[in-house]
Write a protein that holds these residues in place. Structure first.
Motif, PDB file in Angstrom:
ATOM      1  N   ALA A 114     -13.746  44.794 -20.853  1.00  0.00           N
ATOM      2  CA  ALA A 114     -15.202  44.690 -20.718  1.00  0.00           C
ATOM      3  C   ALA A 114     -15.666  43.269 -20.989  1.00  0.00           C
ATOM      4  O   ALA A 114     -16.524  42.724 -20.267  1.00  0.00           O
ATOM      5  CB  ALA A 114     -15.888  45.669 -21.656  1.00  0.00           C
ATOM      6  N   ALA A 115     -15.112  42.644 -22.009  1.00  0.00           N
ATOM      7  CA  ALA A 115     -15.503  41.276 -22.336  1.00  0.00           C
ATOM      8  C   ALA A 115     -15.006  40.292 -21.272  1.00  0.00           C
ATOM      9  O   ALA A 115     -15.744  39.396 -20.840  1.00  0.00           O
ATOM     10  CB  ALA A 115     -14.952  40.888 -23.706  1.00  0.00           C
ATOM     11  N   GLU A 116     -13.765  40.463 -20.830  1.00  0.00           N
ATOM     12  CA  GLU A 116     -13.174  39.543 -19.858  1.00  0.00           C
ATOM     13  C   GLU A 116     -13.932  39.552 -18.536  1.00  0.00           C
ATOM     14  O   GLU A 116     -14.060  38.515 -17.872  1.00  0.00           O
ATOM     15  CB  GLU A 116     -11.712  39.926 -19.629  1.00  0.00           C
ATOM     16  N   HIS A 117     -14.459  40.692 -18.153  1.00  0.00           N
ATOM     17  CA  HIS A 117     -15.136  40.824 -16.867  1.00  0.00           C
ATOM     18  C   HIS A 117     -16.658  40.789 -17.012  1.00  0.00           C
ATOM     19  O   HIS A 117     -17.379  41.219 -16.099  1.00  0.00           O
ATOM     20  CB  HIS A 117     -14.679  42.097 -16.163  1.00  0.00           C
ATOM     21  N   SER A 118     -17.141  40.271 -18.137  1.00  0.00           N
ATOM     22  CA  SER A 118     -18.582  40.103 -18.387  1.00  0.00           C
ATOM     23  C   SER A 118     -19.350  41.406 -18.249  1.00  0.00           C
ATOM     24  O   SER A 118     -20.497  41.426 -17.790  1.00  0.00           O
ATOM     25  CB  SER A 118     -19.152  39.036 -17.431  1.00  0.00           C
ATOM     26  N   LEU A 119     -18.719  42.506 -18.653  1.00  0.00           N
ATOM     27  CA  LEU A 119     -19.377  43.805 -18.664  1.00  0.00           C
ATOM     28  C   LEU A 119     -19.978  44.118 -20.030  1.00  0.00           C
ATOM     29  O   LEU A 119     -20.678  45.115 -20.195  1.00  0.00           O
ATOM     30  CB  LEU A 119     -18.366  44.897 -18.293  1.00  0.00           C
ATOM     31  N   TRP A 120     -19.690  43.242 -21.002  1.00  0.00           N
ATOM     32  CA  TRP A 120     -20.147  43.429 -22.388  1.00  0.00           C
ATOM     33  C   TRP A 120     -20.127  42.068 -23.061  1.00  0.00           C
ATOM     34  O   TRP A 120     -19.211  41.256 -22.831  1.00  0.00           O
ATOM     35  CB  TRP A 120     -19.204  44.408 -23.083  1.00  0.00           C
ATOM     36  N   ASP A 121     -21.131  41.810 -23.885  1.00  0.00           N
ATOM     37  CA  ASP A 121     -21.215  40.497 -24.519  1.00  0.00           C
ATOM     38  C   ASP A 121     -20.415  40.401 -25.811  1.00  0.00           C
ATOM     39  O   ASP A 121     -20.412  39.358 -26.483  1.00  0.00           O
ATOM     40  CB  ASP A 121     -22.676  40.117 -24.783  1.00  0.00           C
ATOM     41  N   GLY A 122     -19.745  41.467 -26.186  1.00  0.00           N
ATOM     42  CA  GLY A 122     -18.928  41.435 -27.381  1.00  0.00           C
ATOM     43  C   GLY A 122     -19.697  41.641 -28.665  1.00  0.00           C
ATOM     44  O   GLY A 122     -19.115  41.611 -29.754  1.00  0.00           O
TER      45      GLY A 122
END
Length: 595
Positions: free
Chosen positions: A278-286
Motif C-alpha cells: 500500500a505504501a509503495e504504490h501510494s495507496l496509503w500515506d503510512g
C-alpha cells in the motif's frame, strides 16, 4: 507465465504448476474468463455472530447471481484418506454449466455423453485425510460445520489464471474454499489457510474486478475475508476481520474492512505484505491504521448505489433503530462516522432483534419494498408491479446512460444459501444448509446437511439448455418466469407456498435437533430431508400449473364443484391506465357496449 504448451514451473517449494494454452474443458476456452466477466459476479452475502441469532447459531449466507449460464447443481464430496506423497489437483474457476466434469468432486459431475473431463491447472501436496463437504460454485459447508458465503469485489490489482495467456496465479476463491473445507474445521484456520495459499501460489479473480470477499463461519465465530492479487500477479494481499458475536455484517460486491489493526490478533488477520505494498504504490500515506477498502478497492460496480443500496437495505432490515441513511457520498473513500449522516456504512451492526434463518431468507428476497426505491412501484414495474429489471447494458434498446436499482433479489440468481452452525447441538444436527434454487424471492429454502451425505437428486440436476422436470432449479425458475405474467397477484400465491413449505422445513430441522426425537441417525436424517425435498419439488411444479390455470388470459379462474369455472376479468390498475405514457385514456373514443 503460461505461454507454452505442456510446460511446468515451481512456485515456492510446495506446488508444481502445469500450464498450457490448451483449453481446460472440451476444445473451447471458458468464455467468461476470456472476456473478463464472471458468471457469478454480483452476489450479496451476510454473516451473523452466534449471540446475534435466536438459537446461538453462527449464520453465513450467499446469493449466486449468475447470468443464465451458471451451473445450478450442488455436489457432495465424501471424506477421504489419501496416500502419502499424493497431489491435490487445483481446478480452474469454471462457474458456467458444467462447472466440472469428472469423478473427483462427487457423483453430481459424472460425465454425460460428449462431455470431456475437466483438466487441472496445477496441484499442491495432498493431506492424509480430507473432510466431507458440499460445494456448488463455491464451497458451502463441511462435516465440521465450517461454512462460506461469497461476494466478488473490485480491486486495484488483478492476475490471470495459469493456463491462460500470461497466466501467473493458481488459486481462485472457488478452489480456496474447497481446499479449506477439505482440511480445517474453524473459521480462523480457514482464513489463515486460504491466505497462505493465495500468497504462496497466487490469486486470480474470475471477474474484471479481480477481488473477492468471503463470509467465513464455524460454530463459534464469523469472519469477513478480503483477497486480491499482489502487483506481480504471483502472490496475493489479504485481510480478515472478525464479526463481533452480537453483530451482523453485510457485503455486496465491495470490500468493507476499514482500519486494520494487525496487533489485535483476536479481531484482525492479514498478509505480511499488506502495509508495504500500500505504501509503495501510494495507496496509503503510512500514517495511522491502513484503511483496507480505501487502499485496495476500486469502488462500486456498474453505478453508484450498486453496492451501497444493498448494504443499507441489509442494515435497515436488521437494525432499523439506527436509521442509517440510504444516501451517501463516496462508498470507497468516505469512512463511516457516527452519528450516521451522509457517510458510508459500518462494517457490522448489532441487530435490533435476534436473527433466524428466516431473517436471512427475507434479507435475500428484498426489492426494497416499502421504501422510495421499491422496484414493484412505478411505470417501470409495468401494470402488474414486477420488481424484476432485466439487463440493459449492450442489449437492444440500451440508450447508453442510466441504470436500474440493483436489488438484493434478482431474476438471474442461480441459487441462494443460508448456512447455520451451532456448537450446542449433536454433531449430526449442528450444521444446516438452507438451499434456495433460482430467484430467492420466488423459491423455497429447503434444509440440507452434510451429515445426510448425497443431497436430494432434485438439487444435483439442472442444465440451462434443457428443462428438466426432476430438477428443483427448473421448477422454481419456471415459477419465477411464470410470475411475470401477472406478478402482483401471483406473488401472493408464491409467497404463501414458500412460507408454508419453509415452516415445514423448520419443523423438520427442529425434529432433527430434538434430543429425544426419532430422527437420530444419519440415515434417518437423509430419509427425512430427501422426502421433504421431493415433496417441495412436486408441490412447486403443481404451483406452476395452478398459477397458469388461475391467471390465464388476464383473469382469475376459479374451478367449481360441478367442473365449471368462474372467470373474473382482472383488467389493469386504474393508476396505470391513467398514466399519460400508457396512452389509454386518450385512446379511441368508446361507443358503448357491443350489441
Amino acid at each position: 507465465g503460461g505461454g507454452g504448451v505442456g510446460g511446468s514451473h515451481v512456485l515456492g517449494s510446495t506446488v508444481t504448476v502445469m500450464y498450457t494454452v490448451i483449453p481446460w474443458v472440451g476444445g473451447m476456452r471458458p468464455l467468461f474468463l476470456a472476456l473478463g466477466v464472471s458468471s457469478a459476479s454480483a452476489c450479496s452475502a451476510y454473516a451473523a455472530g452466534r449471540t446475534a441469532t435466536v438459537d446461538g447459531s453462527v449464520i453465513v449466507s450467499h446469493s449466486d447471481d449468475g447470468d443464465g449460464t451458471s451451473d445450478p447443481r450442488i455436489s457432495f464430496i465424501p471424506a477421504a484418506d489419501h496416500p502419502a506423497n499424493s497431489d491435490r489437483p487445483i481446478w480452474p474457476d469454471l462457474e458456467s454449466y458444467p462447472r466440472f466434469v469428472g469423478t473427483a468432486r462427487g457423483s453430481t459431475y459424472a460425465p454425460l455423453a460428449g462431455q470431456p473431463t475437466t483438466k487441472p491447472i496445477g496441484s499442491i501436496p495432498q493431506v492424509a485425510h480430507t473432510y466431507a463437504y458440499y460445494e456448488a460454485n463455491y464451497g458451502i459447508q463441511n462435516e465440521c460445520h465450517l461454512g462460506f458465503g461469497e461476494s466478488t469485489a473490485s480491486a486495484v490489482f488483478k492476475a490471470v489464471a495459469i493456463g491462460l495467456p500470461n497466466g501467473t496465479a493458481l488459486f481462485s476463491v472457488n478452489e480456496m474454499t474447497r481446499v479449506a473445507l477439505e482440511r480445517v474445521c474453524t473459521a480462523r484456520e480457514a482464513v489463515l489457510l486460504m491466505g497462505d495459499l493465495a500468497v504462496k501460489h497466487g490469486f486470480y479473480g474470475a471477474d474484471g474486478g479481480a477481488g473477492e470477499t468471503l463470509m467465513v463461519g464455524d460454530t463459534t465465530e464469523a469472519w469477513v475475508f478480503h483477497v486480491l492479487s499482489d502487483p506481480t500477479g504471483q502472490s496475493a494481499i489479504w485481510v480478515a476481520q472478525r464479526v463481533p458475536d452480537d453483530h451482523v455484517a453485510v457485503v455486496a460486491n465491495m470490500f468493507t474492512i476499514r482500519d486494520v489493526n494487525l496487533t489485535d490478533g483476536a479481531n484482525f488477520l492479514g498478509s505480511a505484505n499488506m502495509l508495504s505494498i500500500a505504501a509503495e504504490h501510494s495507496l496509503w500515506d503510512g500514517v495511522g491504521l491502513l484503511d483496507f477498502t480505501k487502499a485496495y478497492s476500486r469502488g462500486e460496480y456498474a453505478h453508484k448505489y450498486y453496492s451501497g443500496r444493498r448494504m443499507w437495505d441489509g442494515f435497515r432490515k436488521m437494525a432499523p433503530s439506527l436509521s442509517l441513511p440510504p444516501e451517501y457520498g463516496d462508498l470507497r473513500n468516505d469512512k463511516p462516522i457516527k452519528p450516521w449522516g451522509s457517510s458510508t456504512y459500518p462494517f457490522s451492526v448489532k441487530p435490533d432483534t435476534k436473527l433466524s434463518p428466516q431473517a436471512g431468507f427475507a434479507a435475500h428476497r428484498s426489492h426494497y419494498e416499502g421504501t422510495p426505491y421499491d422496484t414493484t412501484k412505478g411505470l417501470a414495474a409495468g401494470a402488474f408491479g414486477t420488481p424484476d429489471r432485466y439487463a440493459t447494458l449492450n442489449a437492444p434498446g440500451d440508450p447508453g446512460q442510466g441504470s436500474w436499482e440493483r436489488t438484493v433479489s434478482i431474476y438471474r440468481t442461480t441459487y441462494t444459501w443460508v448456512v447455520q452452525a451451532n456448537a450446542a447441538l449433536p454433531d449430526a444436527a449442528a450444521g444446516t444448509i438452507w438451499w434456495g434454487p433460482a430467484d430467492s424471492s420466488k423459491t423455497v429454502f429447503v434444509p440440507l446437511t452434510v451429515a445426510m451425505g448425497e443431497p436430494p437428486q432434485a438439487y444435483t440436476l439442472g442444465r440451462q439448455g434443457k428443462i428438466e422436470r426432476e430438477s428443483a432449479y427448473w421448477a422454481h425458475r419456471y415459477v419465477q418466469n411464470l410470475a411475470q405474467i401477472r406478478y402482483k397477484e401471483m406473488i401472493v400465491d408464491i409467497q404463501a407456498a414458500s412460507t408454508a413449505w419453509e415452516a415445514k422445513g423448520a419443523a423438520l430441522v427442529g425434529a432433527i435437533r430434538a434430543v429425544n426425537g426419532n430422527i437420530r441417525t444419519k440415515r434417518q436424517i437423509k430419509q427425512a430431508l430427501d422426502a421433504h425435498a421431493a415433496a417441495v419439488l412436486k408441490a412447486t411444479w403443481q404451483l406452476a400449473d395452478d398459477l397458469m390455470l388461475k391467471y390465464a388470459d388476464g383473469g382469475r379462474t376459479t374451478p367449481q364443484p360441478d367442473y365449471t369455472v368462474n372467470c373474473e376479468p382482472l383488467g389493469y390498475p386504474a393508476s396505470w391506465l391513467r398514466d399519460k405514457e400508457v396512452n389509454f385514456t386518450s385512446g379511441p373514443e368508446r361507443l358503448g357496449p357491443p350489441a
